[in-house]
Design an enzyme around this catalytic site. Structure first.
Site, PDB file in Angstrom:
ATOM      1  N   LYS A  30       0.839  -1.205   0.000  1.00  0.00           N
ATOM      2  CA  LYS A  30       0.000   0.000   0.000  1.00  0.00           C
ATOM      3  C   LYS A  30       0.874   1.256   0.000  1.00  0.00           C
ATOM      4  CE  LYS A  30      -0.334  -0.317   5.048  1.00  0.00           C
ATOM      5  NZ  LYS A  30      -1.181  -0.806   6.174  1.00  0.00           N
ATOM      6  N   ARG A 161     -10.782   0.239  14.836  1.00  0.00           N
ATOM      7  CA  ARG A 161     -11.028   1.011  13.603  1.00  0.00           C
ATOM      8  C   ARG A 161     -12.051   0.258  12.755  1.00  0.00           C
ATOM      9  NH1 ARG A 161      -4.910   1.992  11.468  1.00  0.00           N
ATOM     10  NH2 ARG A 161      -5.455  -0.032  10.633  1.00  0.00           N
ATOM     11  N   TYR A 284      17.221  30.611   5.502  1.00  0.00           N
ATOM     12  CA  TYR A 284      16.074  31.398   5.989  1.00  0.00           C
ATOM     13  C   TYR A 284      16.155  31.608   7.488  1.00  0.00           C
ATOM     14  CZ  TYR A 284      13.348  30.755   1.662  1.00  0.00           C
ATOM     15  OH  TYR A 284      12.901  30.785   0.385  1.00  0.00           O
ATOM     16  N   MET A 332      12.431  24.486   1.029  1.00  0.00           N
ATOM     17  CA  MET A 332      11.668  23.609   0.140  1.00  0.00           C
ATOM     18  C   MET A 332      12.578  22.857  -0.828  1.00  0.00           C
ATOM     19  SD  MET A 332       8.513  24.492  -2.413  1.00  0.00           S
ATOM     20  CE  MET A 332       7.519  25.304  -1.173  1.00  0.00           C
TER      21      MET A 332
HETATM   22  C1  LIG Z   1      -0.524  -1.796   6.832  1.00  0.00           C
HETATM   23  C2  LIG Z   1      -1.106  -3.042   7.335  1.00  0.00           C
HETATM   24  C3  LIG Z   1      -0.308  -4.176   7.552  1.00  0.00           C
HETATM   25  C4  LIG Z   1       1.207  -4.145   7.458  1.00  0.00           C
HETATM   26  O1  LIG Z   1       1.747  -3.553   8.617  1.00  0.00           O
HETATM   27  P1  LIG Z   1       3.345  -3.444   8.832  1.00  0.00           P
HETATM   28  O2  LIG Z   1       3.479  -2.931  10.217  1.00  0.00           O
HETATM   29  O3  LIG Z   1       3.842  -2.453   7.822  1.00  0.00           O
HETATM   30  O4  LIG Z   1       3.909  -4.785   8.629  1.00  0.00           O
HETATM   31  C5  LIG Z   1      -0.945  -5.351   7.910  1.00  0.00           C
HETATM   32  N1  LIG Z   1      -2.287  -5.406   8.057  1.00  0.00           N
HETATM   33  C6  LIG Z   1      -3.079  -4.327   7.878  1.00  0.00           C
HETATM   34  C7  LIG Z   1      -4.541  -4.455   8.064  1.00  0.00           C
HETATM   35  C8  LIG Z   1      -2.519  -3.115   7.521  1.00  0.00           C
HETATM   36  O5  LIG Z   1      -3.302  -2.042   7.352  1.00  0.00           O
END
Ligand SMILES: *Cc1c(COP(=O)(O)O)cnc(C)c1O
EC number: 5.1.1.1
Length: 390
Positions: A30, A161, A284, A332
Protein backbone atom coordinates in the site's frame (compact mmCIF):
# COMPACT_ATOMS: atom_id res chain seq x y z
CA UNK A 1 20.78 13.63 -11.28
CA UNK A 2 19.46 16.12 -8.73
CA UNK A 3 18.05 13.66 -6.24
CA UNK A 4 16.80 10.12 -6.45
CA UNK A 5 15.52 7.31 -4.31
CA UNK A 6 17.48 4.20 -5.19
CA UNK A 7 15.55 1.06 -4.47
CA UNK A 8 17.43 -2.21 -4.17
CA UNK A 9 14.77 -4.67 -5.30
CA UNK A 10 17.13 -7.51 -4.39
CA UNK A 11 16.93 -6.35 -0.77
CA UNK A 12 13.12 -6.46 -0.89
CA UNK A 13 13.33 -9.93 -2.40
CA UNK A 14 15.72 -11.14 0.32
CA UNK A 15 13.65 -9.57 3.11
CA UNK A 16 10.58 -11.34 1.72
CA UNK A 17 12.40 -14.65 1.49
CA UNK A 18 13.39 -14.26 5.13
CA UNK A 19 9.79 -13.53 6.15
CA UNK A 20 8.28 -16.20 3.90
CA UNK A 21 10.39 -18.72 5.80
CA UNK A 22 8.32 -17.87 8.91
CA UNK A 23 4.85 -18.36 7.34
CA UNK A 24 3.10 -17.87 4.00
CA UNK A 25 3.70 -14.21 3.19
CA UNK A 26 1.28 -11.54 2.11
CA UNK A 27 3.44 -8.57 1.06
CA UNK A 28 1.82 -5.23 1.86
CA UNK A 29 2.53 -2.72 -0.90
CA UNK A 30 0.00 0.00 0.00
CA UNK A 31 0.90 3.69 -0.20
CA UNK A 32 3.02 3.06 -3.29
CA UNK A 33 4.97 0.37 -1.52
CA UNK A 34 5.67 2.61 1.49
CA UNK A 35 7.21 5.07 -0.95
CA UNK A 36 9.37 2.47 -2.71
CA UNK A 37 7.06 2.01 -5.72
CA UNK A 38 4.21 -0.50 -5.45
CA UNK A 39 4.69 -2.33 -8.72
CA UNK A 40 8.42 -2.88 -8.40
CA UNK A 41 8.05 -3.80 -4.73
CA UNK A 42 5.29 -6.29 -5.55
CA UNK A 43 7.37 -7.94 -8.28
CA UNK A 44 10.35 -8.24 -5.94
CA UNK A 45 8.10 -9.61 -3.19
CA UNK A 46 6.75 -12.30 -5.49
CA UNK A 47 10.29 -13.23 -6.52
CA UNK A 48 11.08 -13.51 -2.82
CA UNK A 49 8.23 -15.92 -2.27
CA UNK A 50 5.25 -13.76 -1.31
CA UNK A 51 2.09 -15.69 -2.22
CA UNK A 52 -0.30 -12.76 -1.66
CA UNK A 53 -0.18 -8.99 -2.13
CA UNK A 54 -2.16 -6.52 -0.02
CA UNK A 55 -3.03 -2.88 -0.53
CA UNK A 56 -5.24 -0.39 1.29
CA UNK A 57 -7.30 0.98 -1.59
CA UNK A 58 -9.04 -0.32 -4.69
CA UNK A 59 -7.04 2.00 -6.91
CA UNK A 60 -3.85 0.45 -5.61
CA UNK A 61 -5.09 -3.02 -6.59
CA UNK A 62 -5.99 -1.76 -10.06
CA UNK A 63 -2.51 -0.29 -10.45
CA UNK A 64 -0.92 -3.67 -9.70
CA UNK A 65 -3.18 -5.49 -12.16
CA UNK A 66 -2.57 -2.87 -14.86
CA UNK A 67 1.14 -3.58 -14.50
CA UNK A 68 0.46 -7.27 -15.07
CA UNK A 69 0.80 -8.60 -11.54
CA UNK A 70 -1.00 -11.88 -10.98
CA UNK A 71 -1.84 -13.87 -7.89
CA UNK A 72 -4.25 -12.97 -5.12
CA UNK A 73 -4.52 -9.35 -4.03
CA UNK A 74 -6.30 -8.31 -0.85
CA UNK A 75 -7.73 -4.80 -0.53
CA UNK A 76 -7.62 -4.30 3.24
CA UNK A 77 -9.31 -0.92 3.54
CA UNK A 78 -12.91 0.22 3.67
CA UNK A 79 -14.47 0.57 0.21
CA UNK A 80 -16.89 3.20 -1.02
CA UNK A 81 -19.43 2.07 -3.65
CA UNK A 82 -17.25 3.35 -6.49
CA UNK A 83 -14.15 1.75 -5.05
CA UNK A 84 -15.91 -1.58 -4.67
CA UNK A 85 -16.38 -1.75 -8.44
CA UNK A 86 -12.73 -0.91 -9.00
CA UNK A 87 -11.64 -3.63 -6.57
CA UNK A 88 -13.89 -6.22 -8.18
CA UNK A 89 -12.76 -5.34 -11.69
CA UNK A 90 -9.19 -5.83 -10.48
CA UNK A 91 -10.13 -9.32 -9.34
CA UNK A 92 -9.12 -8.43 -5.80
CA UNK A 93 -10.33 -9.95 -2.55
CA UNK A 94 -12.16 -7.58 -0.22
CA UNK A 95 -12.74 -7.31 3.53
CA UNK A 96 -16.23 -7.38 5.07
CA UNK A 97 -17.70 -7.11 8.56
CA UNK A 98 -21.33 -6.14 7.86
CA UNK A 99 -23.95 -8.25 6.12
CA UNK A 100 -25.15 -5.24 4.14
CA UNK A 101 -21.69 -4.94 2.62
CA UNK A 102 -21.70 -8.61 1.70
CA UNK A 103 -24.98 -8.03 -0.18
CA UNK A 104 -23.41 -5.04 -1.95
CA UNK A 105 -20.41 -7.11 -2.99
CA UNK A 106 -22.70 -9.83 -4.34
CA UNK A 107 -24.84 -7.34 -6.24
CA UNK A 108 -21.90 -5.55 -7.82
CA UNK A 109 -20.10 -8.80 -8.63
CA UNK A 110 -23.22 -9.99 -10.41
CA UNK A 111 -23.60 -6.69 -12.26
CA UNK A 112 -19.97 -6.71 -13.33
CA UNK A 113 -19.97 -10.19 -14.75
CA UNK A 114 -20.36 -12.77 -12.03
CA UNK A 115 -18.17 -15.78 -12.52
CA UNK A 116 -15.31 -14.00 -14.28
CA UNK A 117 -14.45 -12.15 -11.05
CA UNK A 118 -12.34 -13.59 -8.31
CA UNK A 119 -8.77 -14.05 -7.21
CA UNK A 120 -6.42 -14.10 -10.14
CA UNK A 121 -9.24 -14.13 -12.68
CA UNK A 122 -8.97 -11.69 -15.56
CA UNK A 123 -10.73 -8.48 -14.57
CA UNK A 124 -13.86 -7.64 -16.56
CA UNK A 125 -12.91 -5.27 -19.33
CA UNK A 126 -9.34 -6.52 -19.39
CA UNK A 127 -6.15 -4.61 -18.76
CA UNK A 128 -2.72 -4.36 -20.32
CA UNK A 129 -0.70 -7.38 -19.40
CA UNK A 130 -3.84 -9.29 -18.51
CA UNK A 131 -2.30 -12.43 -19.92
CA UNK A 132 -0.13 -12.66 -16.86
CA UNK A 133 -3.12 -12.64 -14.51
CA UNK A 134 -3.65 -15.83 -12.65
CA UNK A 135 -0.05 -16.76 -13.32
CA UNK A 136 0.99 -16.01 -9.76
CA UNK A 137 1.37 -18.53 -7.01
CA UNK A 138 -1.79 -20.12 -5.66
CA UNK A 139 -3.06 -18.84 -2.33
CA UNK A 140 -1.94 -20.83 0.69
CA UNK A 141 -4.53 -23.29 1.99
CA UNK A 142 -7.96 -22.19 2.98
CA UNK A 143 -9.56 -20.95 -0.22
CA UNK A 144 -12.77 -22.89 -0.59
CA UNK A 145 -13.07 -22.40 -4.31
CA UNK A 146 -10.82 -20.98 -6.96
CA UNK A 147 -13.59 -18.78 -8.33
CA UNK A 148 -15.92 -16.11 -7.11
CA UNK A 149 -15.03 -12.97 -5.20
CA UNK A 150 -12.88 -13.75 -2.19
CA UNK A 151 -14.16 -12.12 0.99
CA UNK A 152 -12.15 -11.91 4.21
CA UNK A 153 -14.15 -11.26 7.36
CA UNK A 154 -12.64 -8.89 9.88
CA UNK A 155 -13.04 -9.11 13.63
CA UNK A 156 -12.03 -6.02 15.58
CA UNK A 157 -10.20 -7.49 18.55
CA UNK A 158 -8.84 -4.21 19.87
CA UNK A 159 -7.65 -1.90 17.11
CA UNK A 160 -10.96 -0.07 17.26
CA UNK A 161 -11.03 1.01 13.60
CA UNK A 162 -12.48 -1.32 10.96
CA UNK A 163 -14.17 -4.65 11.63
CA UNK A 164 -16.91 -5.65 14.02
CA UNK A 165 -16.19 -6.17 17.69
CA UNK A 166 -18.96 -8.77 17.87
CA UNK A 167 -17.77 -12.31 17.05
CA UNK A 168 -21.37 -13.43 16.48
CA UNK A 169 -21.93 -10.72 13.92
CA UNK A 170 -18.61 -11.64 12.29
CA UNK A 171 -19.73 -15.27 12.12
CA UNK A 172 -23.06 -14.25 10.56
CA UNK A 173 -21.15 -12.25 7.96
CA UNK A 174 -18.97 -15.26 7.17
CA UNK A 175 -22.05 -17.47 6.86
CA UNK A 176 -23.66 -14.94 4.54
CA UNK A 177 -20.54 -15.01 2.36
CA UNK A 178 -20.56 -18.79 2.19
CA UNK A 179 -24.27 -18.83 1.36
CA UNK A 180 -24.01 -16.29 -1.45
CA UNK A 181 -23.35 -17.53 -4.98
CA UNK A 182 -20.47 -15.70 -6.61
CA UNK A 183 -18.73 -15.10 -3.26
CA UNK A 184 -16.43 -17.32 -1.31
CA UNK A 185 -15.09 -17.08 2.20
CA UNK A 186 -11.37 -16.52 1.67
CA UNK A 187 -10.14 -15.54 5.11
CA UNK A 188 -10.68 -14.49 8.70
CA UNK A 189 -8.59 -11.56 9.86
CA UNK A 190 -7.83 -9.07 12.59
CA UNK A 191 -5.19 -6.36 13.06
CA UNK A 192 -2.97 -5.70 16.07
CA UNK A 193 -2.72 -2.29 17.70
CA UNK A 194 0.45 -2.81 19.73
CA UNK A 195 2.56 -5.53 18.13
CA UNK A 196 5.55 -3.16 18.19
CA UNK A 197 5.39 -2.06 21.80
CA UNK A 198 2.91 -3.98 23.97
CA UNK A 199 3.05 -7.73 23.39
CA UNK A 200 0.62 -8.36 26.27
CA UNK A 201 -2.19 -6.49 24.57
CA UNK A 202 -1.32 -8.17 21.26
CA UNK A 203 -1.72 -11.55 22.95
CA UNK A 204 -5.09 -10.45 24.36
CA UNK A 205 -6.18 -9.60 20.84
CA UNK A 206 -4.92 -12.95 19.59
CA UNK A 207 -6.85 -14.72 22.36
CA UNK A 208 -10.05 -12.98 21.21
CA UNK A 209 -9.36 -13.75 17.57
CA UNK A 210 -8.46 -17.43 17.65
CA UNK A 211 -11.62 -19.06 19.04
CA UNK A 212 -13.69 -17.16 16.48
CA UNK A 213 -11.37 -17.67 13.51
CA UNK A 214 -10.73 -21.35 14.24
CA UNK A 215 -14.45 -22.01 13.97
CA UNK A 216 -14.62 -20.71 10.40
CA UNK A 217 -12.12 -23.17 8.88
CA UNK A 218 -10.69 -20.58 6.52
CA UNK A 219 -7.35 -18.80 6.09
CA UNK A 220 -6.56 -17.08 9.40
CA UNK A 221 -4.33 -14.01 9.24
CA UNK A 222 -3.50 -11.41 11.84
CA UNK A 223 0.19 -10.60 12.06
CA UNK A 224 1.79 -7.42 10.74
CA UNK A 225 5.59 -7.23 10.57
CA UNK A 226 6.13 -6.70 14.29
CA UNK A 227 3.89 -9.61 15.23
CA UNK A 228 5.35 -11.86 12.53
CA UNK A 229 8.87 -11.27 13.83
CA UNK A 230 8.08 -11.02 17.52
CA UNK A 231 5.31 -13.51 18.22
CA UNK A 232 5.46 -16.92 16.51
CA UNK A 233 1.98 -17.79 17.83
CA UNK A 234 0.51 -14.91 15.83
CA UNK A 235 1.76 -16.13 12.44
CA UNK A 236 -1.15 -18.53 11.89
CA UNK A 237 -1.84 -19.32 8.21
CA UNK A 238 -0.36 -16.14 6.73
CA UNK A 239 1.56 -13.04 7.83
CA UNK A 240 0.82 -9.59 6.37
CA UNK A 241 4.14 -7.77 6.31
CA UNK A 242 4.75 -4.25 5.08
CA UNK A 243 7.50 -2.34 6.83
CA UNK A 244 9.80 -5.35 7.17
CA UNK A 245 9.79 -6.22 3.48
CA UNK A 246 11.38 -2.83 2.82
CA UNK A 247 14.09 -3.59 5.36
CA UNK A 248 12.85 -1.16 7.97
CA UNK A 249 12.49 -2.17 11.60
CA UNK A 250 8.92 -2.55 12.87
CA UNK A 251 10.25 -1.95 16.39
CA UNK A 252 11.79 1.38 15.30
CA UNK A 253 15.30 0.24 16.15
CA UNK A 254 17.95 -1.38 13.97
CA UNK A 255 16.65 -3.45 11.04
CA UNK A 256 19.85 -5.53 11.17
CA UNK A 257 18.63 -6.93 14.51
CA UNK A 258 16.11 -8.94 12.51
CA UNK A 259 18.29 -9.66 9.50
CA UNK A 260 16.48 -7.03 7.44
CA UNK A 261 18.22 -4.97 4.75
CA UNK A 262 17.04 -1.41 4.10
CA UNK A 263 16.00 -1.24 0.44
CA UNK A 264 15.91 2.51 -0.04
CA UNK A 265 18.63 5.14 -0.32
CA UNK A 266 17.94 8.83 -0.76
CA UNK A 267 20.84 10.32 -2.70
CA UNK A 268 21.67 13.78 -4.02
CA UNK A 269 24.85 15.80 -4.55
CA UNK A 270 26.61 18.92 -3.37
CA UNK A 271 25.63 21.58 -5.88
CA UNK A 272 27.55 24.51 -4.39
CA UNK A 273 30.45 24.90 -1.97
CA UNK A 274 31.32 28.24 -0.46
CA UNK A 275 33.14 29.64 2.48
CA UNK A 276 31.20 31.24 5.30
CA UNK A 277 33.26 33.74 7.22
CA UNK A 278 32.84 34.01 10.95
CA UNK A 279 29.54 35.86 11.52
CA UNK A 280 28.03 34.98 8.10
CA UNK A 281 24.57 33.47 8.21
CA UNK A 282 23.12 30.60 6.19
CA UNK A 283 19.52 30.04 5.15
CA UNK A 284 16.07 31.40 5.99
CA UNK A 285 15.75 33.13 9.32
CA UNK A 286 19.55 33.18 9.75
CA UNK A 287 19.24 30.19 12.03
CA UNK A 288 22.91 29.36 11.48
CA UNK A 289 25.62 31.93 12.03
CA UNK A 290 29.20 30.75 11.53
CA UNK A 291 31.17 30.89 14.75
CA UNK A 292 34.39 30.53 12.76
CA UNK A 293 35.35 30.43 9.11
CA UNK A 294 33.94 27.25 7.62
CA UNK A 295 32.91 25.64 4.33
CA UNK A 296 29.23 25.24 3.57
CA UNK A 297 27.83 22.79 1.03
CA UNK A 298 24.39 23.26 -0.50
CA UNK A 299 22.43 20.15 -1.47
CA UNK A 300 19.41 20.68 -3.75
CA UNK A 301 16.89 18.70 -1.70
CA UNK A 302 14.30 20.06 0.70
CA UNK A 303 10.90 19.57 2.20
CA UNK A 304 9.46 19.65 -1.34
CA UNK A 305 11.12 16.26 -1.67
CA UNK A 306 9.86 15.06 1.69
CA UNK A 307 13.03 15.94 3.60
CA UNK A 308 11.04 17.51 6.37
CA UNK A 309 11.62 21.00 7.72
CA UNK A 310 11.42 19.62 11.24
CA UNK A 311 14.86 18.11 10.65
CA UNK A 312 16.39 21.62 10.76
CA UNK A 313 19.51 21.58 12.89
CA UNK A 314 19.09 17.88 13.68
CA UNK A 315 20.32 15.95 10.66
CA UNK A 316 23.51 14.72 9.07
CA UNK A 317 24.37 13.86 5.47
CA UNK A 318 27.08 11.52 4.19
CA UNK A 319 29.07 13.81 1.92
CA UNK A 320 31.80 12.07 -0.02
CA UNK A 321 31.59 9.24 2.51
CA UNK A 322 31.93 11.30 5.68
CA UNK A 323 29.35 12.76 8.03
CA UNK A 324 28.51 16.41 7.61
CA UNK A 325 26.20 18.20 10.01
CA UNK A 326 23.13 19.91 8.60
CA UNK A 327 23.03 23.62 9.41
CA UNK A 328 20.47 26.32 8.74
CA UNK A 329 16.78 25.91 8.00
CA UNK A 330 15.63 23.08 5.77
CA UNK A 331 13.92 24.89 2.92
CA UNK A 332 11.67 23.61 0.14
CA UNK A 333 14.42 22.99 -2.37
CA UNK A 334 17.74 23.12 -0.53
CA UNK A 335 19.56 22.10 2.59
CA UNK A 336 22.98 23.20 3.77
CA UNK A 337 25.71 21.29 5.56
CA UNK A 338 28.82 22.36 7.43
CA UNK A 339 31.92 20.86 5.80
CA UNK A 340 34.30 22.44 8.33
CA UNK A 341 37.85 22.91 7.06
CA UNK A 342 37.48 20.31 4.31
CA UNK A 343 35.53 21.59 1.31
CA UNK A 344 34.50 19.04 -1.32
CA UNK A 345 34.26 19.40 -5.08
CA UNK A 346 30.85 20.45 -6.34
CA UNK A 347 29.21 17.30 -7.64
CA UNK A 348 30.27 15.19 -4.66
CA UNK A 349 27.67 12.60 -3.66
CA UNK A 350 25.40 13.40 -0.72
CA UNK A 351 23.54 10.54 0.95
CA UNK A 352 20.54 11.56 3.05
CA UNK A 353 19.36 8.00 3.75
CA UNK A 354 21.73 5.11 3.18
CA UNK A 355 25.13 3.67 4.09
CA UNK A 356 28.66 4.46 2.93
CA UNK A 357 31.67 2.76 4.51
CA UNK A 358 31.15 2.57 8.23
CA UNK A 359 28.58 5.37 8.17
CA UNK A 360 24.86 4.80 8.00
CA UNK A 361 21.79 7.02 8.12
CA UNK A 362 18.59 5.06 8.59
CA UNK A 363 15.00 6.13 8.02
CA UNK A 364 14.71 5.21 11.71
CA UNK A 365 17.25 7.95 12.59
CA UNK A 366 15.26 10.65 10.78
CA UNK A 367 12.04 9.34 12.31
CA UNK A 368 13.49 9.63 15.81
CA UNK A 369 14.35 13.30 15.25
CA UNK A 370 10.85 13.99 13.97
CA UNK A 371 9.15 12.01 16.75
CA UNK A 372 7.52 9.84 14.12
CA UNK A 373 8.05 6.36 12.70
CA UNK A 374 10.14 5.05 9.81
CA UNK A 375 6.93 4.34 7.83
CA UNK A 376 6.25 8.04 7.52
CA UNK A 377 9.77 8.84 6.35
CA UNK A 378 9.75 6.70 3.20
CA UNK A 379 6.03 7.30 2.51
CA UNK A 380 6.81 11.01 2.68
CA UNK A 381 9.45 11.06 -0.06
CA UNK A 382 7.56 13.09 -2.61
CA UNK A 383 6.83 12.49 -6.27
CA UNK A 384 9.49 15.03 -7.19
CA UNK A 385 12.09 12.38 -6.33
CA UNK A 386 12.39 9.81 -9.12
CA UNK A 387 12.68 6.20 -7.99
CA UNK A 388 15.47 4.23 -9.60
CA UNK A 389 15.60 0.44 -9.31
CA UNK A 390 18.73 -1.64 -9.03
C1 LIG B 1 -0.52 -1.80 6.83
C2 LIG B 1 -1.11 -3.04 7.34
C3 LIG B 1 -0.31 -4.18 7.55
C4 LIG B 1 1.21 -4.14 7.46
O1 LIG B 1 1.75 -3.55 8.62
P1 LIG B 1 3.35 -3.44 8.83
O2 LIG B 1 3.48 -2.93 10.22
O3 LIG B 1 3.84 -2.45 7.82
O4 LIG B 1 3.91 -4.78 8.63
C5 LIG B 1 -0.95 -5.35 7.91
N1 LIG B 1 -2.29 -5.41 8.06
C6 LIG B 1 -3.08 -4.33 7.88
C7 LIG B 1 -4.54 -4.46 8.06
C8 LIG B 1 -2.52 -3.12 7.52
O5 LIG B 1 -3.30 -2.04 7.35
Amino acid sequence: MRAEARIDTGAIERNCARLAALAPLCAVVKADGYGHGAVEAARAAQRGGASWLAVATAGEAAELRAAGLGGPILVMGALSAEELDVALRAGADVVAWREAFVRAVAARAEALGGGTLGAGAPPAGGVAGGGALGGGPAPPGGATSPRGVGVHVKLDTGMGRLGTRDPDEATRVAEAVTATPGLRLAGAMTHFATADDDPDFMREQLARFLPWADGLHTLRHAANSAAALGEPDARLDMIRCGIAIYGMDPFHEDPADHGLEPALELVSYVAEVKQARKGDSVGYGRRFIAERDTWIGTIPVGYGDGFRRGLTGEFEVLVGGRRAKGVGTVSMDNITVDLGDAPVEPGTEAVLIGARGEHRILAEDLAAVLATINYEITCGISRRVPRRYT
